[in-house]
Design an enzyme around this catalytic site. Structure first.
Site, PDB file in Angstrom:
ATOM      1  N   LYS A   1       0.853  -1.204   0.000  1.00  0.00           N
ATOM      2  CA  LYS A   1       0.000   0.000   0.000  1.00  0.00           C
ATOM      3  C   LYS A   1       0.888   1.254   0.000  1.00  0.00           C
ATOM      4  CE  LYS A   1      -0.273  -0.213   5.050  1.00  0.00           C
ATOM      5  NZ  LYS A   1      -1.069  -0.709   6.194  1.00  0.00           N
TER       6      LYS A   1
ATOM      7  N   ARG B   1     -10.083  -0.570  15.406  1.00  0.00           N
ATOM      8  CA  ARG B   1     -10.485   0.137  14.184  1.00  0.00           C
ATOM      9  C   ARG B   1     -11.472  -0.762  13.443  1.00  0.00           C
ATOM     10  NH1 ARG B   1      -4.731   1.882  11.553  1.00  0.00           N
ATOM     11  NH2 ARG B   1      -4.993  -0.270  10.903  1.00  0.00           N
TER      12      ARG B   1
ATOM     13  N   TYR C   1      14.379  30.944   4.294  1.00  0.00           N
ATOM     14  CA  TYR C   1      13.227  31.536   5.002  1.00  0.00           C
ATOM     15  C   TYR C   1      13.469  31.613   6.497  1.00  0.00           C
ATOM     16  CZ  TYR C   1      10.398  31.066   0.780  1.00  0.00           C
ATOM     17  OH  TYR C   1       9.900  31.177  -0.491  1.00  0.00           O
TER      18      TYR C   1
ATOM     19  N   MET D   1      10.115  24.592  -0.175  1.00  0.00           N
ATOM     20  CA  MET D   1       9.201  23.762  -0.965  1.00  0.00           C
ATOM     21  C   MET D   1       9.973  22.897  -1.969  1.00  0.00           C
ATOM     22  SD  MET D   1       6.000  24.961  -3.331  1.00  0.00           S
ATOM     23  CE  MET D   1       5.156  25.796  -1.998  1.00  0.00           C
TER      24      MET D   1
HETATM   25  C1  LIG Z   1      -0.203  -1.619   6.901  1.00  0.00           C
HETATM   26  C2  LIG Z   1      -0.653  -2.903   7.448  1.00  0.00           C
HETATM   27  C3  LIG Z   1       0.243  -3.953   7.648  1.00  0.00           C
HETATM   28  C4  LIG Z   1       1.738  -3.797   7.483  1.00  0.00           C
HETATM   29  O1  LIG Z   1       2.253  -3.098   8.595  1.00  0.00           O
HETATM   30  P1  LIG Z   1       3.832  -2.865   8.794  1.00  0.00           P
HETATM   31  O2  LIG Z   1       3.952  -2.335  10.161  1.00  0.00           O
HETATM   32  O3  LIG Z   1       4.230  -1.893   7.752  1.00  0.00           O
HETATM   33  O4  LIG Z   1       4.475  -4.187   8.607  1.00  0.00           O
HETATM   34  C5  LIG Z   1      -0.268  -5.173   8.062  1.00  0.00           C
HETATM   35  N1  LIG Z   1      -1.592  -5.329   8.290  1.00  0.00           N
HETATM   36  C6  LIG Z   1      -2.485  -4.347   8.124  1.00  0.00           C
HETATM   37  C7  LIG Z   1      -3.929  -4.584   8.411  1.00  0.00           C
HETATM   38  C8  LIG Z   1      -2.045  -3.090   7.715  1.00  0.00           C
HETATM   39  O5  LIG Z   1      -2.935  -2.106   7.572  1.00  0.00           O
END
Ligand SMILES: *Cc1c(COP(=O)(O)O)cnc(C)c1O
Length: 336
Positions: free
Chosen positions: A5, A102, A230, A278
């Site tokens: 992701k 969650r 800046y 930036m």
């Molecule tokens: C992002 C995520 C992971 C991976 O987590 P890391 O700490 O990057 O290994 C695993 N499971 C779920 C449900 C996640 O959202």
């Protein structure tokens, strides 16, 4: 399951997926858009969405054969109905909330809810999983989560409901959790050679795979008392050489590393001169000889020294996850 992701934790989702394809049971992403991006490239490993998608996204997700997370009977019903309409059987993984708070079916309702889900047509209950909020901490919380998850898996097993995949561990969990209840892990950050927490350094050796490099576009000699950037935060205490590189917070370099971070040139460390802009960083090269076009390393190795993502994160008072996932998608990425 390789978690790719957030654009492969900033590394480039397609290139990372290409490197892992066929060697992982799943690619884990957090949105339909990411799942579709992988689908377009026709990788062998299937795609799993770790998050929840909304009802209007379901038909596309299901026709693309993407495996979905289910956190309630209601979601399972929606997926089952849509699958029936499409004349498909859709694989799902049911998420159980054992303490993350969650997504996921609350632990105490899980067995009953999963029985109801198992009775729905058009679903294949392929997986069951949970998530650990504190895998790096040793306070007994994770052991309780593992025990609770095991109880659910066992109770369902007695009712004839069994899952091909049972998973819990994120990166830290991969190191800390050893239980035969699980037969799949979901590392993200660690796949990229980055420690989720410094406490894991003694458990496993990781080396980062990412370098962030840029080139000097301007060199100036500053007199004592002259200021740079800046806020005029940087004041030259002696005559010095200031080099400018074209990379700033809009490319994902953390603003909070202003006045604190260092960079590498010719295997040596040099501090930033003032604030991150930036599109620029100014670097105080002292009396080191620098030229336009010289390569500056912001993350990665140069000579005998290296700057890890974890170190840049500490200069910016943040976590390594944030540093890599904010690297701008428009930065050119070169894969070795
Ligand atoms: C992002 C995520 C992971 C991976 O987590 P890391 O700490 O990057 O290994 C695993 N499971 C779920 C449900 C996640 O959202």
């Amino acid at each position: 399951m390789a978690v790719v992701k957030a654009n492969g934790y900033g590394h480039g989702i397609l290139e990372i997926a290409r490197a892992l394809d066929g060697n992982v049971a799943y690619f884990g992403v957090s949105s339909l858009a990411e799942a579709l991006k992988l689908r377009e490239s026709k990788f062998e490993s299937p795609v799993f969405i770790l998050s929840r998608i909304l009802k209007d996204e379901l038909p596309l997700a299901l026709t693309e054969g993407i495996t979905l997370t289910v956190s309630s009977v209601e979601e399972a019903k929606e997926i089952s109905e849509q699958s029936q309409a499409l004349k498909r059987r859709s694989p799902i993984h049911i998420k159980v909330d054992t303490g993350m708070g969650r997504l996921g079916i609350p632990f105490s309702d899980a067995v009953k809810a999963i029985e109801a889900i198992a009775a729905l047509p058009a679903l294949e209950l392929e997986g069951i999983y949970t998530h650990f909020p504190t895998a790096e901490r040793e306070d007994g919380f994770i052991e309780r989560q593992v025990r609770d998850f095991g109880l659910i898996v066992q109770a369902l097993d007695h009712k004839g409901i069994r899952f091909k995949y049972r998973h819990g561990a994120n990166s830290a969990g991969c190191v800390k959790v050893h239980s035969p209840i699980f037969n799949m892990v979901r590392p993200g950050l660690m796949l990229y050679g980055i420690y989720p927490d410094p406490s894991l350094e003694s458990d496993i050796a990781l080396s980062g795979i990412l370098s962030l490099k840029t080139k000097i576009i301007s060199v100036k000699h500053a007199k004592a008392g002259q200021t740079v950037g800046y806020g005029r935060d940087f004041v030259a205490s002696t005559p010095t050489t200031i080099g400018l590189v074209p990379l700033g917070y809009s490319q994902g370099y953390p603003f909070k590393a202003s006045n604190r971070a260092s960079v590498l040139l010719d295997g040596k460390r040099f501090p930033l001169a003032g604030r991150v802009s930036m599109d620029y960083l100014a670097v105080d090269f002292g009396n080191h000889s620098v030229q336009i076009g010289d390569t500056v390393t912001l993350i990665g190795e140069d000579g005998d020294d290296s700057i890890r993502v974890e170190e840049l994160a500490s200069w910016a008072d943040t976590i390594p996850y944030e540093v890599v996932t904010r690297l701008a998608t428009h930065l050119p990425r070169y894969h070795g």
